[in-house]
Design a protein around this motif. Structure first.
Motif, PDB file in Angstrom:
ATOM      1  N   THR A  84       0.844  -1.197   0.000  1.00 52.58           N
ATOM      2  CA  THR A  84       0.000   0.000   0.000  1.00 52.58           C
ATOM      3  C   THR A  84       0.875   1.241   0.000  1.00 52.58           C
ATOM      4  O   THR A  84       1.994   1.225   0.514  1.00 52.58           O
ATOM      5  N   GLN A  85       0.334   2.318  -0.554  1.00 52.64           N
ATOM      6  CA  GLN A  85       1.078   3.577  -0.590  1.00 52.64           C
ATOM      7  C   GLN A  85       0.544   4.587   0.419  1.00 52.64           C
ATOM      8  O   GLN A  85       1.181   5.606   0.655  1.00 52.64           O
ATOM      9  N   LYS A  86      -0.620   4.314   0.978  1.00 57.46           N
ATOM     10  CA  LYS A  86      -1.164   5.149   2.044  1.00 57.46           C
ATOM     11  C   LYS A  86      -1.354   4.289   3.274  1.00 57.46           C
ATOM     12  O   LYS A  86      -2.102   3.311   3.220  1.00 57.46           O
ATOM     13  N   THR A  87      -0.657   4.649   4.327  1.00 54.89           N
ATOM     14  CA  THR A  87      -0.658   3.792   5.502  1.00 54.89           C
ATOM     15  C   THR A  87      -1.141   4.540   6.742  1.00 54.89           C
ATOM     16  O   THR A  87      -1.130   5.770   6.806  1.00 54.89           O
ATOM     17  N   VAL A  88      -1.543   3.752   7.719  1.00 55.52           N
ATOM     18  CA  VAL A  88      -1.924   4.272   9.032  1.00 55.52           C
ATOM     19  C   VAL A  88      -1.175   3.443  10.072  1.00 55.52           C
ATOM     20  O   VAL A  88      -1.348   2.225  10.142  1.00 55.52           O
ATOM     21  N   SER A  89      -0.331   4.093  10.844  1.00 50.49           N
ATOM     22  CA  SER A  89       0.409   3.420  11.914  1.00 50.49           C
ATOM     23  C   SER A  89      -0.050   3.859  13.292  1.00 50.49           C
ATOM     24  O   SER A  89       0.142   3.132  14.272  1.00 50.49           O
ATOM     25  N   THR A  90      -0.659   5.036  13.374  1.00 50.41           N
ATOM     26  CA  THR A  90      -1.121   5.558  14.656  1.00 50.41           C
ATOM     27  C   THR A  90      -2.470   6.254  14.486  1.00 50.41           C
ATOM     28  O   THR A  90      -2.873   6.601  13.373  1.00 50.41           O
ATOM     29  N   TYR A  91      -3.127   6.438  15.601  1.00 47.97           N
ATOM     30  CA  TYR A  91      -4.336   7.263  15.629  1.00 47.97           C
ATOM     31  C   TYR A  91      -4.358   8.008  16.955  1.00 47.97           C
ATOM     32  O   TYR A  91      -3.647   7.667  17.899  1.00 47.97           O
ATOM     33  N   ARG A  92      -5.185   9.035  17.020  1.00 50.63           N
ATOM     34  CA  ARG A  92      -5.344   9.814  18.241  1.00 50.63           C
ATOM     35  C   ARG A  92      -6.757   9.605  18.779  1.00 50.63           C
ATOM     36  O   ARG A  92      -7.706   9.541  17.999  1.00 50.63           O
ATOM     37  N   THR A  93      -6.874   9.519  20.071  1.00 53.14           N
ATOM     38  CA  THR A  93      -8.188   9.265  20.658  1.00 53.14           C
ATOM     39  C   THR A  93      -8.375  10.087  21.927  1.00 53.14           C
ATOM     40  O   THR A  93      -7.400  10.424  22.612  1.00 53.14           O
ATOM     41  N   GLN A  94      -9.609  10.413  22.206  1.00 51.12           N
ATOM     42  CA  GLN A  94      -9.986  11.167  23.391  1.00 51.12           C
ATOM     43  C   GLN A  94     -11.206  10.475  24.002  1.00 51.12           C
ATOM     44  O   GLN A  94     -12.098  10.034  23.279  1.00 51.12           O
ATOM     45  N   ASN A  95     -11.257  10.371  25.311  1.00 47.13           N
ATOM     46  CA  ASN A  95     -12.388   9.703  25.937  1.00 47.13           C
ATOM     47  C   ASN A  95     -13.610  10.625  26.030  1.00 47.13           C
ATOM     48  O   ASN A  95     -13.565  11.784  25.624  1.00 47.13           O
ATOM     49  N   TYR A  96     -14.682  10.072  26.576  1.00 46.61           N
ATOM     50  CA  TYR A  96     -15.963  10.763  26.758  1.00 46.61           C
ATOM     51  C   TYR A  96     -16.613  11.167  25.437  1.00 46.61           C
ATOM     52  O   TYR A  96     -17.012  12.309  25.236  1.00 46.61           O
ATOM     53  N   GLY A  97     -16.735  10.187  24.549  1.00 44.05           N
ATOM     54  CA  GLY A  97     -17.479  10.400  23.313  1.00 44.05           C
ATOM     55  C   GLY A  97     -18.961  10.188  23.536  1.00 44.05           C
ATOM     56  O   GLY A  97     -19.475  10.315  24.653  1.00 44.05           O
ATOM     57  N   GLY A  98     -19.680   9.843  22.450  1.00 39.53           N
ATOM     58  CA  GLY A  98     -21.129   9.677  22.523  1.00 39.53           C
ATOM     59  C   GLY A  98     -21.534   8.576  23.489  1.00 39.53           C
ATOM     60  O   GLY A  98     -21.086   7.436  23.362  1.00 39.53           O
ATOM     61  N   ASN A  99     -22.388   8.912  24.456  1.00 38.30           N
ATOM     62  CA  ASN A  99     -22.801   7.965  25.496  1.00 38.30           C
ATOM     63  C   ASN A  99     -24.233   7.509  25.207  1.00 38.30           C
ATOM     64  O   ASN A  99     -25.199   8.125  25.661  1.00 38.30           O
TER      65      ASN A  99
END
Length: 531
Positions: free
Chosen positions: A267-282
């Motif tokens: 693949t030429q477009k990759t994802v190795s990390t992501y960012r996350t924050q708690n307290y989303g939709g409950n």
């Protein structure tokens, strides 16, 4: 990349080959399935396509549903329908991104993309070095396409994920049931369309595809740090259930050449990390997701209805009635797509001379830990809604007797094995699994007979039918005992103990209180030496 315009998912063609195609290819007559490398991704792809079709291409009534099943739309017609919502399906670039938080979460610390996989070990597991069976590093580099599908899979199945990391709209590890054609070479279109509900059957307001009521990522996240921030079914459009987004996540996409750890492809477009924050939709309260069965206390119908979940031991016929029948008396409701099939079954079966199957799948979750992925296929018996309660009572009698037979069989096998069976803590679930597998065909034979009797206003098994089922149950239990407890001779003392355990099992199978009640209720006559 826009996942309604660009090719991104692999499809299986009728000649056995696989090809990455745009979503509009789901209507091609040579496309028979998705071809994903993971079972949970395969189930998610179905839910994605079904949700998309229900959102932009739902038929007006039964006749239109039948017409569209028999003659699928063209790719151009589908592409025109997709244009209504394609602004919500960008996965990179500026603006709102599919299943990703409205905020860019720029201050959040990046974490490895493997965390999107439900079975991946969490931070605590890595710290304590307890990732024995599921190793760290799985999926540490993904193609953009597989990362998007992993993200969608997580959002629709989201288990508890620590403080403020919310579970999915259906709870963690929800059980999904889909109606599937019984013919092996059915097209993908037919498999998907059987799970689309016509608008006469499911009435809902005309959706607004721009305000976040259907696609939550198009609006600022309703965060849930405080009480009173819960999201209830009446707060959003009904189609929101296909696109619910409990987790706040943003993918880090790079133009880096690599091999995807999920697909094994370059693949030429990759994802190795992501960012996350708690307290989303409950998400809270009672929901009615179209692909999931629900249950509740029939004595307290106003209390929260709970979605069915994956459980240890797999998806067997011991819960089949919950997946297939609706009954206020019993406090259960099968998935809306199953109920919809019942409503059009006469038209469908007359035209196509087949009865579809039920495909059920789910993760078995222990809070945030995935224990197993389960899937199974079951027969479907179209029963008129007004007859569900009568049929269900009889089915539950069969299931109850099966459960009791398993308990006695397992208990006597353990008595044959151990001096003090009650002190043994080992896992004996393999006995349960073998029992459910071996009794499944005779159970469904009895159910088929019961349904046929119901059509004649006879709401029970006939004596000979009940006798055949009970005889099969007895034989399977004794065979199972012999296989696990008498397969080795052992010494004289152990053999005497095992023979005694077998006699105890036979005593219940031929003279237990439940067995006698079943015989009496069905007017079964046995020869005295066999009774």
């Amino acid at each position: 990349m826009n996942i309604l315009q660009n090719p991104w998912l692999p499809f299986k063609l009728i000649d056995g080959t696989e090809q990455v195609l745009p979503m509009s290819a789901i209507c091609r007559n040579n496309v028979i399935d998705f071809a994903l490398p993971r079972a949970d991704f395969q189930g998610a792809a179905y839910q994605f396509a079904i949700g998309l079709l229900q959102t932009v291409f739902a038929p007006e009534d039964e006749n239109e549903w039948i017409d569209c099943y028999e003659k699928p739309p063209s790719e151009q017609e589908l592409q025109e329908a997709f244009k209504k919502v394609e602004h919500a399906f960008n996965v990179e670039g500026d603006g709102p991104l599919f299943m990703q938080d409205y905020d860019e979460l720029a201050t959040a610390k990046p974490t490895t993309v493997a965390g999107l996989l439900i079975e991946a070990p969490g931070a605590n597991g890595l710290k304590l070095n307890t990732d024995h069976f599921i190793k760290r590093g799985i999926g540490e580099v993904m193609s953009l396409e597989m990362a998007v599908l992993a993200l969608f899979t997580l959002q629709i199945n989201a288990p508890s994920g620590g403080s403020g990391h919310r579970v999915g709209l259906r709870g963690g590890g929800p059980l999904t049931t889909l109606i599937m054609p019984s013919t092996a070479k059915s097209t993908l279109w037919q498999k998907l369309w059987l799970n689309i509900i016509n608008l006469e059957h499911w009435r809902y307001p005309v959706p607004d595809f721009t305000d976040g009521s259907v696609f939550p990522w198009l609006a600022k996240t309703k965060t849930s740090e405080k009480k009173g921030s819960e999201i209830y079914q009446d707060d959003v459009h009904p189609l929101h259930m296909f696109w619910a987004m409990p987790r706040r996540i943003r993918l880090d996409v790079t133009s880096t050449e690599a091999v995807c750890k999920i697909s094994g492809l370059f693949t030429q477009k990759t994802v190795s990390t992501y960012r996350t924050q708690n307290y989303g939709g409950n998400y809270s309260g009672t929901w009615s997701h179209p692909l999931t069965p629900y249950k509740w206390d029939p004595k307290k119908p106003d209390e929260e209805h709970l979605s069915a979940k994956g459980q240890p031991g797999g998806i067997t016929y011991k819960i089949w009635e919950l997946l297939s029948f609706t009954s206020n008396e019993e406090g259960q409701r099968c998935a809306a797509v199953v109920n919809h099939y019942y409503s059009i079954s006469n038209m469908f079966e007359e035209t196509h001379q087949q009865i579809p199957q039920l495909w059920a799948f789910a993760y078995d979750m222990d809070n945030m830990k995935a224990r197993c992925w389960y899937a199974n296929n079951f027969p479907v018996f179209p029963v008129l809604p007004e007859q569900h309660d009568n049929v269900l009572r009889q089915i539950k009698q069969l299931q109850t007797l099966s459960n009791n037979a398993l308990w006695h069989c397992r208990s006597q096998i353990k008595s044959a094995w151990f001096e003090v069976p009650s002190d043994v803590k080992g896992d004996t679930s393999f006995i349960d699994l073998t029992f459910w597998q071996r009794t499944e065909s005779v159970f469904f034979t009895a159910v088929a007979q019961l349904v046929e009797n119901t059509e004649q206003q006879i709401y029970t098994l006939q004596p000979e039918q009940a006798k055949a089922w009970l005889s099969s149950l007895r034989i399977i239990c004794l065979d199972l005992f012999d296989e696990y407890a008498l397969s080795e001779l052992g010494n004289q003392k152990s053999m005497a103990k095992r023979i005694k355990a077998r006699q105890q099992l036979a005593g219940w199978l031929f003279g237990g209180k439940d067995i006698k009640a079943f015989i009496a209720n069905h007017n079964i006559e046995f020869n005295k030496e066999l009774a």
